[in-house]
Design a protein around this motif. Sequence first.
Motif, PDB file in Angstrom:
ATOM      1  N   ASN A   1       0.813  -1.213   0.000  1.00 33.58           N
ATOM      2  CA  ASN A   1       0.000   0.000   0.000  1.00 33.58           C
ATOM      3  C   ASN A   1       0.846   1.262   0.000  1.00 33.58           C
ATOM      4  O   ASN A   1       0.452   2.281  -0.577  1.00 33.58           O
ATOM      5  N   GLU A   2       2.008   1.201   0.631  1.00 33.65           N
ATOM      6  CA  GLU A   2       2.877   2.376   0.642  1.00 33.65           C
ATOM      7  C   GLU A   2       3.518   2.638  -0.716  1.00 33.65           C
ATOM      8  O   GLU A   2       4.021   3.731  -0.971  1.00 33.65           O
ATOM      9  N   GLN A   3       3.489   1.659  -1.614  1.00 26.78           N
ATOM     10  CA  GLN A   3       4.042   1.842  -2.960  1.00 26.78           C
ATOM     11  C   GLN A   3       3.062   2.515  -3.924  1.00 26.78           C
ATOM     12  O   GLN A   3       3.470   2.973  -5.002  1.00 26.78           O
ATOM     13  N   MET A   4       1.785   2.560  -3.564  1.00 28.43           N
ATOM     14  CA  MET A   4       0.779   2.992  -4.529  1.00 28.43           C
ATOM     15  C   MET A   4       0.905   4.462  -4.962  1.00 28.43           C
ATOM     16  O   MET A   4       0.675   4.768  -6.138  1.00 28.43           O
ATOM     17  N   PRO A   5       1.245   5.413  -4.084  1.00 29.10           N
ATOM     18  CA  PRO A   5       1.432   6.778  -4.586  1.00 29.10           C
ATOM     19  C   PRO A   5       2.508   6.861  -5.663  1.00 29.10           C
ATOM     20  O   PRO A   5       2.335   7.564  -6.673  1.00 29.10           O
ATOM     21  N   ALA A   6       3.612   6.134  -5.482  1.00 26.83           N
ATOM     22  CA  ALA A   6       4.665   6.140  -6.499  1.00 26.83           C
ATOM     23  C   ALA A   6       4.175   5.491  -7.792  1.00 26.83           C
ATOM     24  O   ALA A   6       4.541   5.921  -8.893  1.00 26.83           O
TER      25      ALA A   6
END
Length: 422
Positions: free
Chosen positions: A289-294
């Motif tokens: 989930n922390e990768q989704m903005p990138a």
Amino acid sequence: MRAVVVALGKIGLPLAVQLARAGHEVVGCDIDAEVVATVASGRAPFPGEEGLAQPLEEAVAAGRLRASTDTPAAVGADPDLVLMVPPLVVDADDLPDWGPLDAVCTAVGAGLQPGTTVALETTVPVGTTRRRVAPALEAASGLTAGRDFHVVFSPERVSSGRVLRDLATYPKLVGGLDPAGEARGAELYAAFLDAEVRALGSAETAELAKLAETTYRDVNIALANEFARHADQLGVDVATVIDAANSQPYSHIHRPGVAVGGHCIPVYPRFYLAGHPAAVLPAMGRAVNEQMPAYAADLLGEALGSLDGARVALLGIAYRGGVKETAFSGARALARALEAAGAQVVASDPLYSPAEVEAEGFGPWDGMSAVDGAVVQADHAEYATLTPADLPGARAVVDGRWVLDLERFHAAGVTVRRIGRP
């Protein structure tokens, strides 16, 4: 009963109002004098909480709800129930910041009287109520938990914007340090809630139940995000895939999106991992989930050809639509990813003035100056009516929440990328 609610935030104040409108005498306490003065005047110190304004005003006018900065004095007036709702977040190393909770325990303990039941509503790592909260209350009061006073854990299970509705809907979970304390806690909650009050057998069971329900959501969203990224590779519509899968009653896949924000879902898996560091799925779910903005930034870069030198409008700094709150908002990670690729990021949000956007650390966008592209980060209802004219100059938009009217943009020759959807 007589009750004290400590910390008049977006959970604590509605709880105080719920107690008061059930006919009980309530003192709401907070260390912020401005918050206390606002509540004492019958007004909420924050906007957007459905159904709160009128019962708050009525409770204050009727004298059933008072506000104070003096927690020891309020607790020292011998209430039946003390509800503690201080914030608990993680620091830069993903460790709990215990300062606010410890301070509240000290203040409550300083006034604690025999016969009072103290309930912690703040979500915490398993074992916190027994190993941290009860000893802190004992140390500050000179009393003994289980003999002189009771301590229970009863996690908040509500969402900002609909707290009173959720209080009336979802079962209230209560776990105590011993059977007598748990029974008393359940009895007190039942005196002001219409929903089922469910005693779970121990504080640890209630703590784990709260972490289980929130960690499940984070892991589920991560799985949906994995499906969405694979759907992008295949050129299929993940919304169709998820709807089809969920038509069978054993599948409950959530929706993917540009980010997972808020006080709860990004944080509580860390609390779970604090007690179970060998757990694999919660850690992997957080990583996904922390990768989704990138990933959203990459989609925009592909659509524009490059982000280097591009001016990009970030639409929505709130962590979710309709809520004026930026706690752990994906907007920050999205801005960092865009800037790392060379973009100049400007931001706007229908709930925030340009000055407020700037105060949150973003360059404000006036909505009129030209941009090369945009990313929808929050699913505000206002974005459903956006047109290409609202994004002057934009050649591509990433709709991170599936809210835009695609035909309007396609007709104007604007490329729209949606996560997991053609």
